[in-house]
Write a protein that holds these residues in place. Sequence first.
Motif, PDB file in Angstrom:
ATOM      1  N   ILE A   1       0.959  -1.272   0.095  1.00 12.47           N
ATOM      2  CA  ILE A   1      -0.114   0.172   0.063  1.00 12.47           C
ATOM      3  C   ILE A   1       0.867   1.160   0.089  1.00 12.47           C
ATOM      4  N   LYS A   2       0.981   2.099  -1.176  1.00  8.05           N
ATOM      5  CA  LYS A   2       1.960   3.078  -1.283  1.00  8.05           C
ATOM      6  C   LYS A   2       1.110   4.277  -0.851  1.00  8.05           C
ATOM      7  N   PRO A   3       2.096   5.203  -0.428  1.00 11.15           N
ATOM      8  CA  PRO A   3       1.772   6.685  -0.041  1.00 11.15           C
ATOM      9  C   PRO A   3       1.418   7.348  -1.612  1.00 11.15           C
ATOM     10  N   PRO A   4       0.681   8.546  -1.645  1.00 12.85           N
ATOM     11  CA  PRO A   4       0.692   9.173  -2.817  1.00 12.85           C
ATOM     12  C   PRO A   4       1.958   9.245  -3.402  1.00 12.85           C
ATOM     13  N   TYR A   5       3.115   9.757  -3.084  1.00 12.94           N
ATOM     14  CA  TYR A   5       4.193  10.327  -3.811  1.00 12.94           C
ATOM     15  C   TYR A   5       4.764   8.860  -4.440  1.00 12.94           C
TER      16      TYR A   5
END
Length: 335
Positions: free
Chosen positions: A149-153
Amino acid sequence: MDRNALLAGGAVGVLIVAAVSAVLVPGVLADPTDDGPVRPGPVDVADVSIAAGPATGETVTLGIETRIDHRRNPTQNVSVLVRAIDAESGLVTTTERVDVGTLTRDGEATATANLTVPREGGYDIEVVLYRDAERVDEARKSIRGVSAIKPPYLQSTTSFTESESLPPVSFSIADAGENRTTLDLTATLVNTGDQPAEDLSVTFVLRQAESNIVASRTTVDAGTIQAGRTESVDATATVPNEYNYYIDVVLLRDGVVIDSARGAANLNPTRTISVNETTEEVELRVEDFEDDRERTPEASDYEPTRTESSAPGFGAVVALVALCATAFVARRWSQ
């Protein structure tokens, strides 16, 4: 007195006393339809679902939705306790309690809890249903690979290709010198999104396979890749001959790594490597990887010289005197 009049007066008196008692003492007259205290209706956990919420570089918020099934009579003081337990250590990472209140209608009600956990590993989600502080039901679900699950950046629709016919990185020989070879490098990118991808760059890193020495590093601007398009990014690198190299390509957006891939370049005809393994050790000459710009004739071209030195002593004269003294002592000893 007339008997009928007496009976009528007594009946009226009883009615007056009952009415006064009902007013002064509520509940003194029992409702014939009253069956006593109402028992709360049954409740249980019907389903638990997990959704990924906002993520940062270190944490991710999980949305835990619990569906509660309720039937018959109203049920008061319903609550849900939700816990995230680390799948490896078994330790409770975080806990949240949700107050549902009173359930009056037949059917399902929803309780949502948001648990923020470290963005790594996996978790077992435990849901416990309470009624009046009494545990009545529970459920358990697991989630793995939270680091995905990746952060927006870190989120991007652009990545290196994964096709065998169109590999993520390839090379060709541009110039083969006596000691060094120049390679033309190509990285292939694809944008699977609906919007153009901008501010992209690709870094090419060539590492000698056995030693992991970086032989060459260069960064190239990838420009803008339109939605649904596949584009290539080119660069050149000069490396020592007769070695094998891993070609690492790194895709960056505004200085943030969003994808990477690896290829292999076999410049040693007697040994080969693949992307995932090496075959055997080879003789490594570190000087082959020195930067030519830092080498000067004074530091590299010189004639070896011999120097002679003698340790401190008394010289030949003292040695001759010592020899004569020894002969004299030997003569006196023999007499």
